[in-house]
Each structure stands twice: as C-alpha cells, then as structure tokens.
Write a protein that holds these residues in place. Structure first.
Motif, PDB file in Angstrom:
ATOM      1  N   THR A 179     -27.075  18.970 -21.173  1.00  0.00           N
ATOM      2  CA  THR A 179     -25.907  18.804 -20.299  1.00  0.00           C
ATOM      3  C   THR A 179     -26.276  17.959 -19.085  1.00  0.00           C
TER       4      THR A 179
ATOM      5  N   VAL B 244     -21.760  23.976  -8.351  1.00  0.00           N
ATOM      6  CA  VAL B 244     -21.267  25.351  -8.414  1.00  0.00           C
ATOM      7  C   VAL B 244     -21.823  25.955  -9.699  1.00  0.00           C
TER       8      VAL B 244
ATOM      9  N   ARG C 110     -25.678  28.332 -10.956  1.00  0.00           N
ATOM     10  CA  ARG C 110     -27.140  28.230 -10.813  1.00  0.00           C
ATOM     11  C   ARG C 110     -27.867  28.754 -12.052  1.00  0.00           C
ATOM     12  N   SER C 111     -27.250  28.578 -13.236  1.00  0.00           N
ATOM     13  CA  SER C 111     -27.938  29.056 -14.447  1.00  0.00           C
ATOM     14  C   SER C 111     -29.116  28.140 -14.774  1.00  0.00           C
TER      15      SER C 111
ATOM     16  N   LEU D 212     -29.775  27.049 -17.652  1.00  0.00           N
ATOM     17  CA  LEU D 212     -29.360  26.080 -18.680  1.00  0.00           C
ATOM     18  C   LEU D 212     -28.608  24.895 -18.056  1.00  0.00           C
ATOM     19  N   VAL D 213     -27.814  25.164 -17.027  1.00  0.00           N
ATOM     20  CA  VAL D 213     -26.934  24.112 -16.502  1.00  0.00           C
ATOM     21  C   VAL D 213     -27.099  23.875 -14.988  1.00  0.00           C
TER      22      VAL D 213
ATOM     23  N   HIS E 177     -22.875  29.696  -5.774  1.00  0.00           N
ATOM     24  CA  HIS E 177     -22.907  30.634  -6.903  1.00  0.00           C
ATOM     25  C   HIS E 177     -21.960  31.786  -6.625  1.00  0.00           C
ATOM     26  N   SER E 178     -22.030  32.815  -7.455  1.00  0.00           N
ATOM     27  CA  SER E 178     -21.032  33.887  -7.348  1.00  0.00           C
ATOM     28  C   SER E 178     -21.122  34.656  -6.022  1.00  0.00           C
TER      29      SER E 178
ATOM     30  N   LEU F 286     -16.653  29.394  -0.674  1.00  0.00           N
ATOM     31  CA  LEU F 286     -16.867  28.278  -1.605  1.00  0.00           C
ATOM     32  C   LEU F 286     -16.148  27.015  -1.128  1.00  0.00           C
TER      33      LEU F 286
ATOM     34  N   ALA G  81     -19.411  27.021 -13.659  1.00  0.00           N
ATOM     35  CA  ALA G  81     -19.310  28.443 -13.315  1.00  0.00           C
ATOM     36  C   ALA G  81     -18.800  29.285 -14.479  1.00  0.00           C
ATOM     37  N   GLY G  82     -18.148  28.639 -15.445  1.00  0.00           N
ATOM     38  CA  GLY G  82     -17.581  29.408 -16.560  1.00  0.00           C
ATOM     39  C   GLY G  82     -16.373  30.226 -16.131  1.00  0.00           C
TER      40      GLY G  82
ATOM     41  N   LEU H 223     -11.315  27.449 -11.605  1.00  0.00           N
ATOM     42  CA  LEU H 223     -11.812  27.996 -10.330  1.00  0.00           C
ATOM     43  C   LEU H 223     -11.542  27.033  -9.166  1.00  0.00           C
TER      44      LEU H 223
ATOM     45  N   VAL I 235     -18.150  20.828 -15.848  1.00  0.00           N
ATOM     46  CA  VAL I 235     -18.985  21.200 -17.004  1.00  0.00           C
ATOM     47  C   VAL I 235     -18.337  22.353 -17.788  1.00  0.00           C
ATOM     48  N   GLY I 236     -17.505  23.118 -17.140  1.00  0.00           N
ATOM     49  CA  GLY I 236     -16.963  24.344 -17.751  1.00  0.00           C
ATOM     50  C   GLY I 236     -16.199  24.118 -19.040  1.00  0.00           C
TER      51      GLY I 236
ATOM     52  N   VAL J  19     -17.698  16.097 -20.174  1.00  0.00           N
ATOM     53  CA  VAL J  19     -19.134  16.407 -20.274  1.00  0.00           C
ATOM     54  C   VAL J  19     -19.523  16.863 -21.698  1.00  0.00           C
ATOM     55  N   GLY J  20     -18.621  17.548 -22.376  1.00  0.00           N
ATOM     56  CA  GLY J  20     -18.942  18.093 -23.714  1.00  0.00           C
ATOM     57  C   GLY J  20     -19.501  17.039 -24.670  1.00  0.00           C
TER      58      GLY J  20
HETATM   59  P1  NAD Z   1     -23.564  31.212 -16.674  1.00  0.00           P
HETATM   60  O1  NAD Z   1     -22.571  32.316 -16.812  1.00  0.00           O
HETATM   61  O2  NAD Z   1     -24.958  31.412 -17.134  1.00  0.00           O
HETATM   62  O3  NAD Z   1     -23.639  30.798 -15.139  1.00  0.00           O
HETATM   63  C1  NAD Z   1     -22.491  30.692 -14.353  1.00  0.00           C
HETATM   64  C2  NAD Z   1     -22.896  30.410 -12.919  1.00  0.00           C
HETATM   65  O4  NAD Z   1     -21.697  30.265 -12.151  1.00  0.00           O
HETATM   66  C3  NAD Z   1     -23.710  31.526 -12.262  1.00  0.00           C
HETATM   67  O5  NAD Z   1     -24.807  30.950 -11.584  1.00  0.00           O
HETATM   68  C4  NAD Z   1     -22.750  32.176 -11.275  1.00  0.00           C
HETATM   69  O6  NAD Z   1     -23.402  32.606 -10.092  1.00  0.00           O
HETATM   70  C5  NAD Z   1     -21.777  31.042 -10.976  1.00  0.00           C
HETATM   71  N1  NAD Z   1     -20.421  31.552 -10.676  1.00  0.00           N
HETATM   72  C6  NAD Z   1     -19.680  32.395 -11.417  1.00  0.00           C
HETATM   73  N2  NAD Z   1     -18.511  32.659 -10.805  1.00  0.00           N
HETATM   74  C7  NAD Z   1     -18.519  31.967  -9.649  1.00  0.00           C
HETATM   75  C8  NAD Z   1     -17.600  31.830  -8.561  1.00  0.00           C
HETATM   76  N3  NAD Z   1     -16.433  32.478  -8.561  1.00  0.00           N
HETATM   77  N4  NAD Z   1     -17.944  31.032  -7.539  1.00  0.00           N
HETATM   78  C9  NAD Z   1     -19.113  30.373  -7.529  1.00  0.00           C
HETATM   79  N5  NAD Z   1     -20.024  30.463  -8.518  1.00  0.00           N
HETATM   80  C10 NAD Z   1     -19.731  31.244  -9.563  1.00  0.00           C
HETATM   81  O7  NAD Z   1     -22.888  29.953 -17.385  1.00  0.00           O
HETATM   82  P2  NAD Z   1     -23.562  28.553 -17.856  1.00  0.00           P
HETATM   83  O8  NAD Z   1     -24.320  28.739 -19.117  1.00  0.00           O
HETATM   84  O9  NAD Z   1     -24.251  27.934 -16.698  1.00  0.00           O
HETATM   85  O10 NAD Z   1     -22.255  27.731 -18.209  1.00  0.00           O
HETATM   86  C11 NAD Z   1     -21.301  27.439 -17.211  1.00  0.00           C
HETATM   87  C12 NAD Z   1     -20.077  26.819 -17.880  1.00  0.00           C
HETATM   88  O11 NAD Z   1     -20.444  25.601 -18.487  1.00  0.00           O
HETATM   89  C13 NAD Z   1     -19.465  27.663 -19.005  1.00  0.00           C
HETATM   90  O12 NAD Z   1     -18.057  27.458 -18.992  1.00  0.00           O
HETATM   91  C14 NAD Z   1     -20.046  27.045 -20.271  1.00  0.00           C
HETATM   92  O13 NAD Z   1     -19.208  27.235 -21.397  1.00  0.00           O
HETATM   93  C15 NAD Z   1     -20.081  25.601 -19.866  1.00  0.00           C
HETATM   94  N6  NAD Z   1     -21.036  24.774 -20.575  1.00  0.00           N
HETATM   95  C16 NAD Z   1     -20.590  23.560 -20.952  1.00  0.00           C
HETATM   96  C17 NAD Z   1     -21.443  22.663 -21.564  1.00  0.00           C
HETATM   97  C18 NAD Z   1     -20.903  21.322 -21.916  1.00  0.00           C
HETATM   98  O14 NAD Z   1     -21.503  20.626 -22.707  1.00  0.00           O
HETATM   99  N7  NAD Z   1     -19.797  20.893 -21.314  1.00  0.00           N
HETATM  100  C19 NAD Z   1     -22.764  23.030 -21.840  1.00  0.00           C
HETATM  101  C20 NAD Z   1     -23.214  24.292 -21.420  1.00  0.00           C
HETATM  102  C21 NAD Z   1     -22.343  25.155 -20.772  1.00  0.00           C
END
Ligand code: NAD
Length: 288
Positions: free
Chosen positions: A139, A162, A164-165, A167-168, A187-188, A193, A207-208, A212, A227-228, A269-270
């Motif tokens: 990503t 926004v 901090r995983s 992976l992303v 982050h959450s 924000l 943020a998933g 938001l 990215v979501g 981004v996908g």
């Molecule tokens: P995750 O759940 O591991 O991490 C989410 C992050 O967002 C956490 O760090 C959390 O603190 C933060 N967060 C959650 N709610 C929040 C809020 N209200 N305010 C601020 N920060 C907040 O998710 P992830 O694996 O990092 O994935 C995030 C999103 O990206 C998901 O929707 C996932 O499907 C998507 N994703 C898309 C691609 C792509 O190719 N487009 C690839 C990977 C993930």
C-alpha cells in the motif's frame, strides 16, 4: 480550479505492460504463495483480486488455504516449506490472522528475501531507514507511486497520516518522513482530529472507518489519499434489497470540491496496492 482525481486504476493499467514484460523476461514464471488462515469474506475478496491480477501478469499464484484452527507450529511449518521451495519467490501471510495465532512470529518465519509484503523485522528496519533497496509494504509503495505519477511532492510538506497500523499507517508515516515531509500521525486516541487534518498539505487516511473525514476536516489545497476500504450495506431507504457499497474513510462527495486532489474509492489506492505487490515480487526475483 477543478479537483484532480488521482486515478489509481488508470495508473495501474498504464504500468501493466511494463511490469508484465519484466515478469515474462524471467527464466521461469515466478510463484507467489499466499497463505490464508480461515475463510473471512473480505480476505477471500482481496486474495481473489491478487490471483486475478497475478495470473494476467504470468505469475503463478499458489493459494494455501489453512483451517482456522491451525496451530502456530503448523502455520510456521507451512511458511518454512514455502521458504525452501526455490520456485516460490514471494510469500504473503494474508492478514489479519485469527487471534490465537501470534502474527509477528508467523511473519518472522518468512525469509526476508521472499517477504513481498515488507513486514519482517529485517525489512521493517530497511524501510524505516529509508533505504533504496527496502521492500515497501504494497500500500505504501502504491501511494508513493501514485503521488509520483501526479508529481505531488512530499518534500517540505505537512503530511498528516490517520492510522498507525504496522501494515499501513506506520510505513506510510516512514515514507513521508523519508521523503522529507513534516509528519503528524493521528490515531484512535487523538483528541482533536480536525485540528490536525485541517493543517495537512497531504492527508493520508487509513483508519478503517467509513467516511470518517468530512468537509470540516479539510482545507483548500490539500491532497487527500484515502486508503480505507469499507463495505456499507443498505444506506438507501428506498432499496427493497439492501445494496452493498464500497466506501473509503473519506466522504468523497463532501470533500472533493474543497481539496485540490483526491483518490476515489474504489479505483484509487486499491489498484495501486495490487500493482505494487507484484512490482515488489518482480524486484525480489531479480535480487534472488
Ligand atoms: P487497522 O484497524 O489495523 O488500523 C486502523 C488505525 O486507524 C489504527 O491505528 C487506529 O488507531 C486508527 N483509527 C481508528 N479509528 C480512528 C479514529 N476515529 N480517528 C483516528 N484514528 C482512528 O486497519 P489497517 O489494516 O491499517 O487498514 C486501515 C484501512 O485501510 C481499512 O479500511 C483497510 O480495509 C484499508 N486497507 C486498504 C488497502 C488498499 O489497498 N486500499 C490496503 C490495506 C488496508
């Protein structure tokens, strides 16, 4: 001035031929192993997208689907089998794993030279340091290439991430830092924000959380990278059968006329992520 739509699908399609030529030039079609544990619907869809794209490129995608109740030991043994198979050039452990499994230990079982997702400790250190040869998580590489394509600079800019995983969010923050942006990571637990996102030159949201980011979170001139990927169901009251729809973490309709550039979901981004994954694989084939 009208808003620039950052069309990840078009950029992916434009780069497809070159990447296919790189894959076809290899002595043997490379194998990408995708290890899946369980049967989550969203995971199945992501894997299907990778298989379809990989096959179009001439990559053999070996989908190893394991029972949800598999033990840590058995999973690691499967990964090691892939390490030992010299025709397998890249290994992905599709995340998330069931909670009973130690995700870090499973990822560490992958040989860094086959770590196409860039998540082993060796590769994490490489991308944290901003090394040229680092395998960037797909990503992050996809976002980097999308920004480069549209000549959107990070140098000297305020990048707000926004999420901090591992992976992303974290690799994206490292990318922005290594490209000399001034970086804020939210982050959450971020209390306000809006006050952060409003000051962004480049706002990257992972943020998933469906929609938001709304009109009140952005300022004129910002580049928004969404990215979501979220599925929302039955939003229209008039629908007899609730309709499924993919939406991002940004309310595209509310934001698009304020900012200067934005990625759509789907189509932003996908597609770049899938492209970047196979670019990582092609790089590993050359290095290995
Ligand atoms: P995750 O759940 O591991 O991490 C989410 C992050 O967002 C956490 O760090 C959390 O603190 C933060 N967060 C959650 N709610 C929040 C809020 N209200 N305010 C601020 N920060 C907040 O998710 P992830 O694996 O990092 O994935 C995030 C999103 O990206 C998901 O929707 C996932 O499907 C998507 N994703 C898309 C691609 C792509 O190719 N487009 C690839 C990977 C993930």
């Amino acid at each position: 001035m009208s808003t620039l739509i950052l069309d990840g699908k078009a950029v992916r399609d434009a780069r497809f031929t070159e990447l296919k030529a790189r894959i076809q030039a290899l002595i043997k079609p490379p194998i990408l192993a995708i290890v899946q544990v369980g049967d989550r619907e969203d995971t199945n869809a992501y894997i299907k997208a990778k298989i379809t794209f990989g096959e179009k490129l001439g990559v053999v995608v070996k989908h190893i689907k394991l029972d949800e109740k598999i033990s840590q030991h058995e999973l690691v043994a499967k990964v090691r089998e892939c390490n030992e198979d010299e025709n397998i050039k890249g290994i992905i452990i599709q995340l998330p794993l069931p909670i009973a499994i130690d995700q870090d230990a499973a990822i560490e079982a992958i040989l860094p030279a086959k770590d196409v997702d860039g998540l082993t400790a060796f590769n994490v250190k490489q991308w944290l340091e901003g090394r040229e040869e680092a395998v960037l998580p797909a990503t992050t590489r996809g976002v980097k290439e999308l920004l480069e394509h549209y000549k959107i600079e990070l140098f000297g800019k305020h990048a707000v991430i926004v999420g901090r995983s591992m992976l992303v969010g974290k690799p994206l923050a490292a990318l922005c830092l290594n490209e000399n942006a001034f970086v804020t990571v939210c982050h959450s637990k971020t209390a306000d924000l809006v006050s952060q996102t409003k000051t962004a030159d480049v706002l990257i949201v992972a943020a998933g959380k469906p929609r938001l980011i709304g009109a009140g979170h952005v300022q004129k001139g910002t580049t928004v990278i969404d990215v979501g990927i979220n599925t929302v169901i039955g939003e229209k009251l008039e629908d007899e059968i609730p309709e499924k729809k993919l939406v991002g973490d940004v309310d595209f309709e509310a934001v698009k006329d304020i900012v200067s550039a934005i990625t759509p979901v789907p189509g932003g981004v996908g597609p770049m992520t899938v492209l970047a994954l196979f670019e990582n694989l092609a790089d590993l084939c050359v290095k290995g």
